[in-house]
Design an enzyme around this catalytic site. Structure first.
Site, PDB file in Angstrom:
ATOM      1  N   LYS A  13      11.426   3.748 -49.840  1.00  0.00           N
ATOM      2  CA  LYS A  13      12.782   3.615 -50.869  1.00  0.00           C
ATOM      3  C   LYS A  13      14.011   3.314 -49.858  1.00  0.00           C
ATOM      4  O   LYS A  13      14.693   2.747 -50.081  1.00  0.00           O
ATOM      5  CB  LYS A  13      13.102   5.000 -51.501  1.00  0.00           C
ATOM      6  CG  LYS A  13      11.547   5.433 -52.545  1.00  0.00           C
ATOM      7  CD  LYS A  13      12.015   6.724 -53.289  1.00  0.00           C
ATOM      8  CE  LYS A  13      12.133   7.719 -52.323  1.00  0.00           C
ATOM      9  NZ  LYS A  13      10.715   8.318 -51.458  1.00  0.00           N
ATOM     10  N   ARG A 127       7.221   7.033 -38.682  1.00  0.00           N
ATOM     11  CA  ARG A 127       8.704   6.953 -39.024  1.00  0.00           C
ATOM     12  C   ARG A 127       9.375   7.446 -37.862  1.00  0.00           C
ATOM     13  O   ARG A 127       9.373   8.525 -37.340  1.00  0.00           O
ATOM     14  CB  ARG A 127       9.018   7.615 -40.191  1.00  0.00           C
ATOM     15  CG  ARG A 127      10.433   7.328 -40.283  1.00  0.00           C
ATOM     16  CD  ARG A 127      10.910   7.658 -41.723  1.00  0.00           C
ATOM     17  NE  ARG A 127      10.442   9.012 -42.384  1.00  0.00           N
ATOM     18  CZ  ARG A 127      10.680   9.247 -43.710  1.00  0.00           C
ATOM     19  NH1 ARG A 127      11.262   8.469 -44.383  1.00  0.00           N
ATOM     20  NH2 ARG A 127      10.257  10.395 -44.121  1.00  0.00           N
ATOM     21  N   ARG A 160      12.006  13.003 -38.115  1.00  0.00           N
ATOM     22  CA  ARG A 160      12.388  14.045 -39.017  1.00  0.00           C
ATOM     23  C   ARG A 160      11.440  15.136 -39.137  1.00  0.00           C
ATOM     24  O   ARG A 160      10.266  15.043 -38.783  1.00  0.00           O
ATOM     25  CB  ARG A 160      12.358  13.422 -40.523  1.00  0.00           C
ATOM     26  CG  ARG A 160      13.763  12.849 -40.926  1.00  0.00           C
ATOM     27  CD  ARG A 160      13.616  12.204 -42.167  1.00  0.00           C
ATOM     28  NE  ARG A 160      13.133  12.647 -43.320  1.00  0.00           N
ATOM     29  CZ  ARG A 160      12.991  12.273 -44.573  1.00  0.00           C
ATOM     30  NH1 ARG A 160      13.707  11.090 -44.665  1.00  0.00           N
ATOM     31  NH2 ARG A 160      12.420  12.906 -45.570  1.00  0.00           N
TER      32      ARG A 160
END
Ligand code: AP5
Ligand code: MG
Length: 221
Positions: A13, A127, A160
């Site tokens: 997204k 990521r 993250r």
């Protein structure tokens, strides 16, 4: 254009929102990015959200709805929006409907980017996100030109906090239980468009842009 990007964690997204923002000038409103900024600033909202996000749960609807309402009030979304990560529950979708009705606006489309759970786990473990918060990379699938450095603003790339494997598993469970019902909700309203998030970022982007071009033509007729 008033667009929602829907899909499981790691489906792409944010990656697609950034491309659309750069290529089409659409404004990305990511509730995840807003919450991470609140955590970094140490605000009351950030203090309330931090523990919930680290567990991979959803922050309460009232809190997130206030955040979205104030972004709309600020005029940020006046020329259209690309909502990334909102709504995530039926309650949030109802709130958005009221917010748009009150402003005589309506949704153009809901773009579902889908990916299976095992792909999500592979993506989130690799990521890397730029320390300023918005640019997204993957060590294998979408690497930066220089390891550990953002191509776009030169800041450090970090992992993250909620991308740990056990938190990712919980985020997936929460998605299936609380967010997936929105697929049927928007399908019944005739707004849903599906995209295979397992294709390359360029292919997903091409297909989304083709869909939006058709929507634009329909609006002009
Ligand atoms: P949020 O930040 O919204 O996280 P999320 O929805 O879990 O989604 P992600 O950002 O992890 O994934 P993405 O789909 O953006 O994928 P990306 O493009 O980065 O929310 C975080 C938390 O905040 C929530 O858990 C919750 O606690 C809270 N929150 C946020 N909104 C809320 C709300 N409305 N209500 C309540 N709580 C809320 O891509 C992932 C990786 O894959 C990247 O490395 C990327 O480079 C790579 N990649 C992308 N596309 C491809 C591709 N096509 N092929 C190969 N690799 C790809
Ligand atoms: Mg994201």
């Amino acid at each position: 254009m008033n667009i929602i990007l829907l899909g499981p964690p790691g489906a792409g997204k944010g990656t697609q929102a950034q491309r659309l923002q750069q290529e089409c000038g659409m404004v990305q409103l990511s509730t995840g990015d807003m919450l991470r900024a609140a955590v970094a600033s140490g605000s009351e909202l950030g203090k309330k959200a931090k523990g919930i996000m680290d567990k991979g749960e959803l922050v309460p609807d009232e809190l997130i709805c206030d955040v979205i309402a104030s972004r709309f009030d600020s005029g940020d979304a006046d020329k259209g929006f690309l909502l990334d990560g909102f709504p995530r529950t039926i309650g949030q979708a109802e709130m958005l409907e009221r917010l748009l009705d009150g402003r005589s606006r309506e949704l153009t489309a809901v773009l579902l980017i889908d990916a299976p759970d095992d792909e999500v786990v592979r993506r989130l473990s690799g990521r890397r996100t730029c320390a300023k918060g918005q640019h997204v990379y993957h060590v294998e699938f979408d690497p930066p030109k220089h390891e550990g450095v953002c191509d776009q603003d030169g800041s450090r790339l970090i992992q993250r906090d909620d991308d740990k494997p056990e938190t990712v598993r919980n985020r997936l469970e929460v998605y299936h239980e609380q967010t997936e019902p929105l697929i049927e909700w928007y399908e019944e309203k005739g707004l849903l468009r599906r995209f295979d998030g397992q294709r390359s970022p360029d292919e997903v982007n091409d297909r989304i842009r083709a869909t939006l071009a058709t929507k634009r033509l329909e609006a002009e007729l």
